[in-house]
Write a protein that holds these residues in place. Structure first.
Motif, short mmCIF file in Angstrom:
data_model
loop_
_atom_site.label_atom_id
_atom_site.label_comp_id
_atom_site.label_asym_id
_atom_site.label_seq_id
_atom_site.Cartn_x
_atom_site.Cartn_y
_atom_site.Cartn_z
N SER A 245 25.22 13.40 -5.89
CA SER A 245 24.93 14.46 -6.85
C SER A 245 24.47 13.89 -8.19
CB SER A 245 26.18 15.33 -7.05
OG SER A 245 25.95 16.33 -8.03
N ASP A 246 25.20 12.89 -8.70
CA ASP A 246 24.79 12.28 -9.97
C ASP A 246 23.45 11.58 -9.85
OD1 ASP A 246 27.09 13.12 -11.23
OD2 ASP A 246 28.20 11.30 -10.81
N ARG A 299 18.92 10.87 -21.13
CA ARG A 299 18.41 9.74 -20.34
C ARG A 299 19.54 8.82 -19.92
NH1 ARG A 299 15.18 6.34 -23.26
NH2 ARG A 299 15.31 7.45 -25.22
N ALA A 300 20.61 8.77 -20.73
CA ALA A 300 21.76 7.92 -20.42
C ALA A 300 22.82 8.64 -19.60
CB ALA A 300 22.37 7.40 -21.71
N HIS A 301 22.52 9.82 -19.10
CA HIS A 301 23.50 10.59 -18.31
C HIS A 301 24.03 9.74 -17.16
CE1 HIS A 301 25.45 14.02 -16.48
NE2 HIS A 301 24.77 13.83 -15.36
N ARG A 302 25.35 9.69 -17.04
CA ARG A 302 26.06 8.88 -16.04
C ARG A 302 25.76 7.39 -16.17
NH1 ARG A 302 30.50 11.44 -15.01
NH2 ARG A 302 30.18 13.56 -14.26
N GLY A 303 25.38 7.01 -17.38
CA GLY A 303 25.11 5.60 -17.64
C GLY A 303 25.63 5.22 -19.01
N PRO A 342 22.18 17.85 -19.31
CA PRO A 342 23.36 17.00 -19.09
C PRO A 342 23.35 15.79 -19.99
CG PRO A 342 21.78 16.75 -17.30
CD PRO A 342 21.27 17.87 -18.15
N ALA A 343 24.54 15.38 -20.44
CA ALA A 343 24.66 14.21 -21.32
C ALA A 343 26.06 13.62 -21.19
CB ALA A 343 24.36 14.58 -22.77
N ARG A 344 26.46 13.30 -19.98
CA ARG A 344 27.76 12.68 -19.72
C ARG A 344 27.55 11.17 -19.65
NH1 ARG A 344 32.65 14.78 -20.30
NH2 ARG A 344 32.05 16.65 -19.10
#
Length: 510
Positions: A245-246, A299-303, A342-344
């Motif tokens: 999903s991510d 752009r840094a989502h999940r990173g 998203p921004a996690r």
């Protein structure tokens, strides 16, 4: 009078939307009426489409045209609707059978010669089509491999409007027409920087491992050349691969930004984004004057989002990070809409101890007032959201004699095992990392620590040296330390260590 309807796709932020394109042509004063909220590029779609159709030697004499882009209140941007408009107009003019185009979604920009050009964001658009129950999409040839990443959707790749006409004509006659197949291009394997390259810095390396294991935010403070940037750049190398999903979400964001390059695989490695300290609010948080585009936080989502020389960033940009740090998303407000992206991400800040960079009493040349104001650029609420605050000392000659440290592969294995324990603990919850667990879950109920082990945190809260948010973050870090140690729950040593990791000279310890 002729009427036809088909589907097209457009973007809103990083989310795709299905648009119904209705075309009606009738006799009367020649005109072209486009209804529905559309930007300048979208309103000009008929001006690009009509010459392309005429260049196929099809009759498009001046008549009264009405194009309706539904839902009318949804803002439409860019030239991605051109292909849908062209197909609907050809069917309304009698060059295609209307029934063969109704269940197909289209995306692509049109050239005057009929060339169909790729647009950014095809992946999230095709995802939106699949969620709407559409099982067939027509896309430019360059975007076909990207569109094929979505399961359950049949992708039709086209290069020109002539191929579109031939395909639908053959379908109406019940015969097959072979469209070109896209070339397969493997995604290059990104370079993974190894922790072995970092000299010394045992405390900072340990904090980096804790940050990776629990998804915590990290502040590194030390003189220039100590290795702060090297440490931050090696954080993605010890993070696990993204889940399905991510991975799809991260790939969709890359698609919107045009960074996929036609590769035929999802992005599996956690992204690393490091904007320059002169970056604007729109480039970091997201936005723009026209179509809303994702910023560095998305752009840094999940990173990892790395801000080097953090005090040099604009104050409003730094404070703009506070909302996504808490909610995991960015909400861009416009007069006609609100766009969620998203921004996690994991935030890593790096800073010198003072403007001159020396930091020590012997080498620092900064006046006391300037030293005091330097870290004041990082607001207390932002620092309060940093789980780990670590000092990075200058490398000494004795550090060189120690030899290389552990490689990233060894550390990554411990991180993987710690995250597996977290997934098991939170298997019935919507989160899977300690850093995402609500504080209320850790302060009470099943996961509440015994009062004796919580005593240092409660005392710091009573004395005002720790905020409630800071207490919650200490609890999360303590659970991560326990996971790395293979314990079923934190003990007093993990609680004290978590508090120590939030305290560094010159930085608010709350």
């Amino acid at each position: 009078m002729g009427f036809a309807r088909t589907a097209a796709l457009t973007l809103s932020g990083v989310e795709g939307n299905v648009v119904t394109v209705e075309a009606q042509v009738s006799d009367g004063i020649p005109a072209m009426i486009v209804s529905g909220v559309a930007d300048a590029a979208c309103r000009k779609a008929p001006d690009r489409v009509r010459p392309a159709i005429v260049n196929l030697n099809l009759d498009m004499r001046p008549r009264r045209w009405t194009l309706n882009l539904s839902p009318a209140a949804l803002p439409k941007t860019g030239g991605g609707l051109d292909l849908g408009v062209a197909v609907a107009m050809m069917a309304a003019a009698g060059h295609l059978q209307p029934h063969v185009i109704e269940d197909v979604a289209h995306v692509g920009e049109m050239g005057l010669d009929g060339t169909i050009r790729s647009v950014n964001g095809v992946l999230p658009m095709v995802v939106a089509a699949a969620e709407a129950g559409i099982t067939e999409v027509m896309v430019p040839l360059e975007s076909a491999t990207e569109a094929a990443l979505v399961r359950g959707v049949r992708v039709r790749a086209v290069r020109t409007l002539a191929e579109v006409l031939a395909f639908y004509t053959a379908r109406a006659e019940g015969v097959s027409f072979e469209l070109p197949r896209p070339l397969t291009r493997l995604r290059p394997v990104p370079e993974v920087k190894d922790l072995r390259d970092v000299v010394g810095q045992a405390a900072a390396r340990g904090a980096l491992e804790v940050a990776a294991a629990g998804g915590h935010h990290l502040l590194l403070v030390g003189p220039p050349g100590a290795g702060k940037t090297m440490l931050a750049e090696r954080l993605p190398g010890i993070l696990p691969e993204l889940g399905a999903s991510d991975s799809l979400t991260v790939t969709a964001i890359h698609s919107v930004l045009g960074a996929l390059d036609g590769a035929d695989a999802l992005v599996r490695r956690s992204p690393f984004v490091a904007p320059h300290h002169s970056a604007s609010m729109a480039s970091v948080i997201g936005g723009g004057s026209g179509a809303v585009r994702p910023g560095a936080v998305s752009r840094a989502h999940r990173g990892v989002l790395f801000l080097d020389e953090a005090p040099e960033f604009r104050r409003d940009v730094l404070d703009g990070l506070r909302q996504p740090l808490e909610s995991g998303e960015v909400v861009i407000a416009r007069a006609d809409r609100h766009v969620r992206m998203p921004a996690r991400f994991q935030l890593v800040l790096a800073a010198n101890p003072c403007p001159c960079g020396s930091g020590g009493p012997r080498g620092c040349t900064c006046p006391p007032a300037r030293r005091a104001s330097y870290f004041a650029r990082l607001s207390g609420p932002l620092l309060d959201r940093m789980d780990l605050k670590v000092g990075v000392s200058a490398v000494a000659r004795s550090d060189l004699a120690l030899g290389p440290g552990e490689p990233s592969s060894v550390v990554a294995q411990r991180v993987l095992e710690a995250r597996a324990r977290q997934r098991e603990r939170w298997r019935d919850e919507p989160w899977s990392l300690n850093a995402e667990a609500p504080g209320s879950e850790l302060r009470q109920g099943r996961w509440q620590l015994p009062s004796a082990e919580r005593a240092p945190l409660d005392r710091a809260l009573d004395e005002g040296t720790l905020t409630l948010r800071g207490l919650d973050r200490c609890l999360r870090v303590a659970w991560t330390l326990a996971d790395l140690s293979g314990l079923d729950r934190p003990r007093s040593s993990q609680v004290h260590q978590a508090m120590t990791l939030r305290q560094i000279a010159g930085v608010n310890a709350a």
